[in-house]
Scaffold this active site. Structure first.
Site, short mmCIF file in Angstrom:
data_model
loop_
_atom_site.label_atom_id
_atom_site.label_comp_id
_atom_site.label_asym_id
_atom_site.label_seq_id
_atom_site.Cartn_x
_atom_site.Cartn_y
_atom_site.Cartn_z
N LYS A 74 0.84 -1.20 0.00
CA LYS A 74 0.00 0.00 0.00
C LYS A 74 0.87 1.24 0.00
O LYS A 74 2.04 1.22 0.37
CB LYS A 74 -0.91 0.00 1.23
CG LYS A 74 -1.88 -1.17 1.29
CD LYS A 74 -2.94 -1.07 0.20
CE LYS A 74 -3.93 -2.22 0.28
NZ LYS A 74 -3.34 -3.52 -0.08
N ASP A 75 0.23 2.34 -0.39
CA ASP A 75 0.93 3.61 -0.53
C ASP A 75 1.53 4.11 0.78
O ASP A 75 0.92 3.99 1.84
CB ASP A 75 -0.03 4.67 -1.06
CG ASP A 75 -0.54 4.32 -2.43
OD1 ASP A 75 -0.03 4.87 -3.41
OD2 ASP A 75 -1.46 3.48 -2.52
N ARG A 76 2.68 4.73 0.66
CA ARG A 76 3.31 5.37 1.81
C ARG A 76 2.69 6.74 2.06
O ARG A 76 2.32 7.07 3.19
CB ARG A 76 4.82 5.51 1.58
CG ARG A 76 5.51 6.29 2.69
CD ARG A 76 6.97 6.52 2.36
NE ARG A 76 7.62 7.33 3.38
CZ ARG A 76 8.87 7.77 3.30
NH1 ARG A 76 9.59 7.48 2.23
NH2 ARG A 76 9.37 8.50 4.26
#
Length: 345
Positions: A74-76
């Site tokens: 998942k996105d940071r």
């Protein structure tokens, strides 16, 4: 190397100026059953990536990193919600909230009989806030309706290739013997980047030809939400109807050893792309990867929008596993992304 399927972007905007502008919720393929040696932890995390969260969970439970599993990256630069599993046979779970940092919020923690493995998810739900929108805002509804009807090209996003395409450069150096990569994880990243580049080039050619979401004789068709596929030796009304309702999609190659599954002009196009990048194509085959397929088209489910003010737009939608939200945005807006380098899987 990507080419949008729609006309030029309608407007310009900014995304991820703050983490809450990019909200991602994992759609799990299962719910914990309440018993077993694994503890499934549902985490909401802000401003940190999946691997960092896994290491923090391992430290909190005093176990090795290999005892922690997750379904996807998942996105940071976002607020993301996803499940993790922590193997704790015969051990009590720690007080997760007390052990984890302020970037985490524990939503649930329950026992389950199995470890969470990569790919074990139904997809992801996104809520994206676009700020400072400037341009043809009046054309938005028509553009969204196109996406609802036809989907978007299923490109791998720039996140797959590293900052400024560094993963591709390293893949080339690795294949040419100019760089030795002992770390299996890094080697896997470079292999994935090379494979994704060849796929994107095939898809870009199909987009330029206007047939990325149509079946051609010799296409390999993938069933929606599945890896099952079949060869379309001919195209008839029944296949066109299955395409129209999103039951099947044309596919492109994830390069490896073995023969292409496609035939005729489709196979010729795919082979030509591979021959234009022989270092990648041959390197992937020699690495032992087998020919696989990925859908050329990605369905965008539940697509909706809301204007918070004259310059701030909220988009909400769901994507299947492996889909990149940035590729949906590319069909709508030229976006300045403060979170480049993030990952969606």
């Amino acid at each position: 190397m990507t080419t949008p399927a729609t006309a030029p972007p309608l407007f310009q905007a900014r995304i991820r100026t703050r983490p809450e502008d990019f909200i991602v919720e994992e759609l799990s393929a299962a719910d914990p059953d309440g018993q077993g040696e694994h503890v499934w932890v549902l985490l909401e995390k802000t401003g940190c990536n999946t691997e960092h969260a896994a290491r923090c969970l391992a430290r909190a439970a005093n176990v090795s990193r290999s005892a922690v599993g997750y379904a996807g990256l998942k996105d940071r630069h976002a607020v993301t919600t996803q499940w993790f599993s922590v193997q704790l046979p015969g051990k009590d779970a720690p007080d997760w909230s007390a052990q984890l940092g302020p970037e985490f919020r524990v939503l649930r923690a329950e026992r389950h009989s199995r470890k969470l493995k990569t790919g074990y998810l139904l997809g992801n739900r996104f809520r994206l806030t676009l700020r400072e929108c400037r341009g043809d805002l009046a054309g938005l509804e028509q553009r969204l309706e196109q996406i609802r009807s036809h989907g978007v090209p299923n490109y791998f996003g720039p996140q797959r290739f590293g900052r400024e395409g560094a993963n591709l450069d390293k893949a080339r150096a690795m294949f040419e013997g100019k760089m030795r990569v002992r770390d299996r994880k890094l080697a896997g990243l470079y292999l994935s980047a090379a494979r994704s580049e060849l796929f994107n080039r095939v898809l870009a050619r199909r987009v330029e030809q206007g047939n990325w979401c149509r079946a051609l004789p010799g296409d390999v068709m993938i069933l929606d939400g599945s890896r099952s596929h079949f060869l379309a030796e001919a195209v008839d009304a029944a296949l066109d109807e299955r395409l129209r309702i999103g039951d099947v999609h044309p596919s492109g190659p994830l390069w490896g050893k073995g023969e292409l599954a496609t035939r005729g002009e489709v196979a010729a196009l795919e082979q030509a792309v591979a021959e234009a990048e022989p270092v990648f194509a041959q390197g992937l085959a020699q690495a032992g990867l087998k020919q696989e397929r990925r859908a050329l088209r990605m369905r965008v489910n539940g697509l909706s929008h809301q204007w918070l003010d004259d310059e701030t737009l909220v988009l909400a939608f769901e994507l299947p596993p492996g889909g990149y939200a940035t590729m949906v945005l590319a069909e709508i807006t030229a976006v300045e992304d403060a979170g480049t380098g993030a990952m969606e899987e």
